[in-house]
Design a protein around this motif. Structure first.
Motif, mmCIF file in Angstrom:
data_model
loop_
_atom_site.group_PDB
_atom_site.id
_atom_site.type_symbol
_atom_site.label_atom_id
_atom_site.label_comp_id
_atom_site.label_asym_id
_atom_site.label_seq_id
_atom_site.Cartn_x
_atom_site.Cartn_y
_atom_site.Cartn_z
ATOM 1 N N VAL A 1 0.847 -1.199 0.000
ATOM 2 C CA VAL A 1 0.000 0.000 0.000
ATOM 3 C C VAL A 1 0.880 1.246 0.000
ATOM 4 O O VAL A 1 0.690 2.168 -0.813
ATOM 5 N N GLU A 2 1.869 1.296 0.907
ATOM 6 C CA GLU A 2 2.733 2.474 1.013
ATOM 7 C C GLU A 2 3.523 2.679 -0.272
ATOM 8 O O GLU A 2 3.668 3.815 -0.750
ATOM 9 N N ARG A 3 4.040 1.592 -0.845
ATOM 10 C CA ARG A 3 4.837 1.717 -2.072
ATOM 11 C C ARG A 3 3.992 2.234 -3.226
ATOM 12 O O ARG A 3 4.435 3.099 -4.001
ATOM 13 N N ARG A 4 2.771 1.743 -3.330
ATOM 14 C CA ARG A 4 1.911 2.170 -4.429
ATOM 15 C C ARG A 4 1.389 3.591 -4.227
ATOM 16 O O ARG A 4 1.115 4.298 -5.200
ATOM 17 N N ILE A 5 1.232 3.994 -2.977
ATOM 18 C CA ILE A 5 0.856 5.389 -2.718
ATOM 19 C C ILE A 5 1.996 6.314 -3.137
ATOM 20 O O ILE A 5 1.784 7.355 -3.778
ATOM 21 N N GLU A 6 3.231 5.932 -2.792
ATOM 22 C CA GLU A 6 4.388 6.753 -3.159
ATOM 23 C C GLU A 6 4.568 6.840 -4.669
ATOM 24 O O GLU A 6 4.958 7.882 -5.201
#
Length: 350
Positions: A237-242
């Motif tokens: 989730v965090e990687r795709r948000i970034e």
């Protein structure tokens, strides 16, 4: 796995090819009370089926007012004919879910008990026998419908371009939309996932929140984060948000954009104005899908219902080709059963 009985009235048990319980029988006894006997083939599933200290069986007993006795792989159910039939169908579907590797908790059992009152419980779980089972697969879990309305909703999510999902909290409107969006992002059907909601305070003034813009709006968007983390590993989730593949933003950030190749979800849509809703809907782009979720009874903007963009949009667009409208009720609440009773009590006052 062996063959299992299809849910039928007492004395009319026909086998089907769905693997699950075997040796099911149901008939009234001399006292007019019905009884059903079940035998389960895969004994390694019985611990999860019965629950710790038979908690799952007790839950079915208490909700359906039946007596359940388990001994080895044999289960005896006694009670009224209708209650026994519902308990039998519930236990067999619980077993099927475990056999397919799906989780079984108190909430899932409660939903199956509620669905057992539908004409065909098997249809709710598997859909038409000519079609594959209705489910949404994500990285963390496989999600199946927990109410009759959810099965219609999940079909609409896979079919319609723009879906209005209307109804009270706890019916799975936003959660299932996020799960479908994650599934399509994983398979490459869409390139982006955009989650939005209006930053409207629910009956209280929070004042000025500290931090940058993200810090200020994140509290309003927290339910969307929660659904995402339930469907995807947190690091993804965090990687795709970034990377921008997942965007979570208030509706004000949507103005002036065209949202192509995206799965777009608007939550708490009842708190949009008519102008905001028109702006949001006209962001629709090529190869996109939109889901607009909201509870028309929970409008927090000034002017109330008559100013809500959700009610106005549904009135104008319901029945237009490409649009789907799904209405949930108190009976579709899949949280703790007391939540459904709360919703029914409040709806009865209006």
């Amino acid at each position: 796995m062996g063959r299992r009985p299809t849910a039928k009235p007492a004395g009319a048990i026909d086998p089907s090819v769905v693997p699950a319980a075997i040796n099911s029988d149901q008939a009234p006894n001399a006292n007019g009370r019905a009884r059903a006997e079940l035998s389960f083939e895969n004994q390694s599933l019985l611990g999860a089926l019965f629950g710790q200290f038979d908690a799952n069986l007790v839950q079915v007993e208490n909700r359906l007012n039946v007596y359940i006795h388990a001994r080895g792989d044999q289960v005896l159910i006694e009670g009224t004919e209708d209650a026994v039939a519902r308990a039998r169908d519930t236990l067999m579907t619980m077993y099927d879910r475990l056999a397919m590797g799906q989780d079984l908790d108190a909430g899932a059992i409660e939903s199956l008990i509620a669905m057992s009152n539908e004409p065909t419980l098997e249809g709710i779980i598997s859909g038409d026998t000519k079609e594959p089972p209705i489910m949404i697969r994500t990285r963390r879990k496989t999600i199946v419908p927990r109410s009759a309305t959810q099965i219609t909703y999940m079909r609409s999510l896979a079919r319609d371009d723009i879906i209005f999902a209307l109804g009270p909290a706890g019916t799975g409107k936003t959660y299932l939309a996020v799960a479908q969006a994650v599934s399509q992002l994983m398979t490459g059907s869409v390139q982006r996932l955009i989650l939005s909601r209006p930053a409207v305070e629910a009956g209280e003034k929070l004042g000025f929140l500290p931090g940058d813009m993200k810090d200020k709006v994140d509290p309003y968007l927290r339910p969307l984060y929660d659904a995402l983390y339930d469907c995807m590993p947190p690091e993804q989730v965090e990687r795709r948000i970034e990377s921008g593949e997942i965007e979570i933003a208030p509706i004000a950030f949507m103005r002036g954009r065209t949202l192509a190749d995206a799965f777009v979800i608007l939550d708490e849509a009842q708190n949009t104005t008519r102008e905001q809703m028109k702006m949001f809907l006209t962001r629709f782009g090529q190869n996109s899908r939109m889901v607009i979720c909201g509870d028309p009874r929970q409008v927090d903007i000034p002017g109330g219902d008559r100013m809500s963009g959700l009610a106005d949009a549904v009135e104008k667009l319901e029945g237009v080709e490409g649009f789907g409208t799904i209405r949930f009720g108190a009976g579709d609440v899949v949280r703790h059963p007391i939540v459904g009773r709360i919703v029914e009590a409040y709806e009865g006052m209006n």
